[in-house]
Design a protein around this motif. Sequence first.
Motif: not given
Length: 267
Positions: A40-65
């Motif tokens: 409705r004309g207003n800008t809202h924000k989701n805030l995101i932090l990506n953290l690496p893994s010990l394993g395969n760096k290219t594997s898809p992430p677990i998203l926790i929200g």
Amino acid sequence: MLVRERDPYLASAGHFFVQQYIRQELQQWGEVETHEFQIRGNTHKNLILNLPSLGNKTSPPILIGAHYDAVPGTPGADDNASGVAVLLELAKAFAAEPPQSPVRLVAFDLEEYGLLGSAAYAEHLKQAGQRLRLMLSLEMLGYCDRTPNSQRYPIGLQYFYPNRGDFIALIGNLSPIGDIIRLSRIIRRSGTPCEWLLVPQQGRLVPATRLSDHSPFWDRGYRAIMVTDTAFMRNPHYHQPSDRIETLDLNFLAGVCQGLIEGIRQL
């Protein structure tokens, strides 16, 4: 810091304060990205932090929200400061000791207006063709009532689950059944009672299972689980001015947090 009125329109100062506090806390562990969406004309924000893994760096992430807005007139201690508090603790834990999969932590806005923040972000991921290992929605984690008959259920489920509201629940679509079983076992071993439920057809047969930020991910084909104390089926302070810190069981909340840390490390 989180428990205060924070509706984005009717308590905009509290909303902005909580948003900035979350950003400040997450910035300790890495660069915080902002996903902006328009309503409705207003800008809202989701805030995101990506953290690496010990394993395969290219594997898809677990998203926790977890959503950081609250309904007007309530300080929203359980709904959903409890989820955001655990989100911030997970950031600290996984920054210090990375799990096997990359982790993406997201603080969603406008859940209380119809899951608008999570829907915008899930659609963004879908359009970009981004894969996820799993999505976990942290939705009300801190209310516990150990008295008999304190727990209610959608019709029919009361025959299969405890009548005491002293457990954390995992609600998932069918595809992550292995993750749900493993996660529930680890949470129980950590000392917190845990129950789980699988729902077909994106939860449409049991509408109460769709009332959080996981359901937009279900609808777009992602594997997703809601972690919840079951909200209004247990907590009499749901969406009320009385949803305050003193109504929560902080030992229960800490146990849920520790169980999730241990469980997510092993997914």
